[in-house]
Design an enzyme around this catalytic site. Structure first.
Site, PDB file in Angstrom:
ATOM      1  CD1 TRP A 148       0.095  -1.043   3.323  1.00 28.52           C
ATOM      2  CD2 TRP A 148       0.198   1.205   3.272  1.00 28.52           C
ATOM      3  NE1 TRP A 148       0.729  -0.628   4.468  1.00 28.52           N
ATOM      4  CE2 TRP A 148       0.802   0.755   4.475  1.00 28.52           C
ATOM      5  CE3 TRP A 148       0.159   2.573   3.022  1.00 28.52           C
ATOM      6  CZ2 TRP A 148       1.356   1.613   5.426  1.00 28.52           C
ATOM      7  CZ3 TRP A 148       0.704   3.440   3.968  1.00 28.52           C
ATOM      8  CH2 TRP A 148       1.294   2.955   5.151  1.00 28.52           C
TER       9      TRP A 148
ATOM     10  CD  GLU B  13       5.643   4.587  12.461  1.00 26.83           C
ATOM     11  OE1 GLU B  13       6.679   4.293  11.843  1.00 26.83           O
ATOM     12  OE2 GLU B  13       4.815   3.732  12.846  1.00 26.83           O
TER      13      GLU B  13
ATOM     14  CG  ASP C 103       3.006  -2.272   6.891  1.00 32.07           C
ATOM     15  OD1 ASP C 103       2.506  -3.181   6.217  1.00 32.07           O
ATOM     16  OD2 ASP C 103       3.269  -1.131   6.421  1.00 32.07           O
ATOM     17  CD  GLU C 104       4.770  -0.602  12.914  1.00 30.15           C
ATOM     18  OE1 GLU C 104       5.840  -1.207  12.713  1.00 30.15           O
ATOM     19  OE2 GLU C 104       4.678   0.642  12.866  1.00 30.15           O
TER      20      GLU C 104
ATOM     21  CD  GLU D 192       8.408   0.627  10.577  1.00 31.15           C
ATOM     22  OE1 GLU D 192       7.774   1.655  10.893  1.00 31.15           O
ATOM     23  OE2 GLU D 192       8.187  -0.482  11.087  1.00 31.15           O
TER      24      GLU D 192
ATOM     25  CG  HIS E 206       8.012  -4.553  10.031  1.00 33.97           C
ATOM     26  ND1 HIS E 206       7.756  -3.202  10.005  1.00 33.97           N
ATOM     27  CD2 HIS E 206       8.004  -4.953   8.742  1.00 33.97           C
ATOM     28  CE1 HIS E 206       7.605  -2.805   8.749  1.00 33.97           C
ATOM     29  NE2 HIS E 206       7.754  -3.853   7.965  1.00 33.97           N
TER      30      HIS E 206
ATOM     31  CG  HIS F  41       4.310   2.896   9.026  1.00 33.17           C
ATOM     32  ND1 HIS F  41       4.856   1.976   9.887  1.00 33.17           N
ATOM     33  CD2 HIS F  41       3.835   2.178   7.965  1.00 33.17           C
ATOM     34  CE1 HIS F  41       4.707   0.755   9.392  1.00 33.17           C
ATOM     35  NE2 HIS F  41       4.107   0.854   8.221  1.00 33.17           N
TER      36      HIS F  41
ATOM     37  CD  GLU G 108       8.862  -3.086  13.888  1.00 33.91           C
ATOM     38  OE1 GLU G 108       7.707  -2.650  13.838  1.00 33.91           O
ATOM     39  OE2 GLU G 108       9.755  -2.658  13.143  1.00 33.91           O
TER      40      GLU G 108
ATOM     41  CB  THR H 146       4.884  -0.235  16.893  1.00 32.92           C
ATOM     42  OG1 THR H 146       6.122  -0.040  17.539  1.00 32.92           O
ATOM     43  CG2 THR H 146       4.511   1.016  16.155  1.00 32.92           C
TER      44      THR H 146
HETATM   45 FE   LIG Z   1       6.036   2.042  11.850  1.00 28.72          FE
HETATM   46 FE   LIG Z   2       7.756  -0.590  13.180  1.00 26.46          FE
END
Ligand SMILES: [Fe+2]
Ligand SMILES: [Fe+2]
Length: 384
Positions: free
Chosen positions: A70, A115, A238-239, A153, A242, A156, A206, A209
């Site tokens: 995205w 971020e 996403d986090e 990242e 990760h 974000h 991560e 977050t």
């Molecule tokens: Fe992030």
């Molecule tokens: Fe992150």
């Protein structure tokens, strides 16, 4: 006194330990000084070399190809439309965000600023022994991962910042100054150049977050902004990906070098898990970071309980209680880590009480009150 220490049970962004934690910390530091310096020996660096093909097979697939990712544009008003249509989309965004509470906005800004400290975090990863980017565009799988992670990242902060700018709800000048102050200040975490410690840290960070973005998503939905809910939920996903990568790396370290890894876990977990934004400053509030963390805790976005849950989750995820093949130092570290969560949990109530009383004002949101609004209990979910 105890309460003063407990105030610092903070949101994903910083953690200063209570007394019991400090005792554990000093033991861990002694352990670390004895057996685990901040820079690795050449022999240790060889371990990272030997794991390169494992990284290619097990970690790189967790980075998404750009074409499948995205982009902020997917969530923002489309500036390629006619002026009228673009302005209609901006108006819709402003209508959706008009009722977001000021305390929620303060936390969203603090998250976004954290971020935006990505340059600091990436340069820290590039200093790690055994995995640093020697050329700037190295094809070493460790470094390919680091750059891919940073490139993911980067979206974000871009997305949240643009969304907040268009909302008109925040003082962008103060936000922008805070970002510049923060990148200028850097960060001071306790990993040195040691990748063992660094990846324990990133596993924790991560996960923290992931949890906080998931909470922000649920609150945005509750407060009438489904698009923002989707944004925070997408970032949380996403986090999570990760988090899985970093946990997998530490799991591998435990397999190939259990004692050193266990000692690194003890040092990070019993130390001050300070998040990348801990030196944030807006030129006005000397307690800015504490205030941000307190509000995040108060509205239930990231609480002491979440912090403890992260600790317990990682102890379980890495099966630390059952870990075998440790030297006496390794066993000592194991006992220390496995006993941390219950000790911190005992201090949680006092921390909650202290935080409930704090009602800071933030320059980011025009120094408006951040009243203790009634939020529904946030259900923490593993999958969004
Ligand atoms: Fe992030
Ligand atoms: Fe992150």
């Amino acid at each position: 006194m105890l309460m003063a220490i407990c105030t610092q049970l903070r949101a994903p962004h910083a953690w200063t330990p209570p007394k019991c934690h400090l005792k554990a910390q000093s033991k861990a530091v002694l352990l670390a000084q004895k057996t685990h310096s901040n820079s690795m020996s050449p022999e240790k660096k060889e371990i990272f070399k030997s794991l390169e093909s494992w990284v290619s097979q097990n970690i790189l697939p967790l980075a998404k190809p750009v074409e499948e990712c995205w982009q902020p544009r997917h969530f923002l008003p489309d500036s390629s439309l006619s002026s009228d249509d673009f302005i209609d989309q901006v108006k819709a965004l402003r209508d959706r965000t008009a009722e977001l509470p000021s305390d929620y906005l303060a936390v969203l800004v603090g998250d976004m600023i954290t971020e935006e400290s990505l340059p600091t975090v990436q340069s820290w990863l590039n200093r790690l022994d055994g995995i640093r980017d020697e050329s700037g565009s190295s094809v070493n799988p460790w470094v390919v991962w680091t750059r891919s992670w940073a490139s993911e990242e980067n979206r974000h902060g871009d997305l949240l910042k643009t969304y907040l700018y268009l909302s008109g709800r925040v003082d962008m000048l103060m936000v922008e100054k805070t970002i510049q102050y923060l990148i200028g200040a850097g960060m001071n975490i306790t990993t040195g150049n040691d990748p063992y410690k660094a990846f324990v840290y990133t596993s924790f960070q991560e996960r923290a977050t992931f949890l906080s973005n998931g909470s922000m998503a649920r609150l945005a939905k509750e407060r009438g902004d489904p698009t923002l809910a989707r944004i925070c939920g997408t970032i949380a996903a996403d986090e999570k990906r990760h988090e899985i990568a970093y946990e997998r790396i530490v799991e591998k370290f435990l397999e190939v070098d259990p004692t050193e890894t266990m000692i690194a876990i003890a040092e990070i977990m019993s130390n001050n898990i300070t998040m990348p934004g801990h030196l944030m400053h807006d030129g006005r509030d000397p307690q800015l970071f504490s205030h941000f963390s307190a509000v995040a805790q108060r509205i239930g976005v990231y609480t002491v309980s979440d912090y403890i849950d992260c600790l317990e989750f990682l102890v379980g995820r890495w099966r630390l209680k059952k870990l075998e093949g440790l030297t006496s130092e390794g066993k000592h570290a194991q006992d220390l880590v496995c006993g941390l969560a219950p000790k911190i949990r005992r201090l949680q109530e006092r921390a909650d009480e202290r935080v409930r009383k704090m009602k800071p004002k933030f320059s980011w949101i025009f120094n408006k009150e951040t009243p203790s609004l009634k939020y529904t209990q946030i259900e923490k979910k593993e999958v969004l």
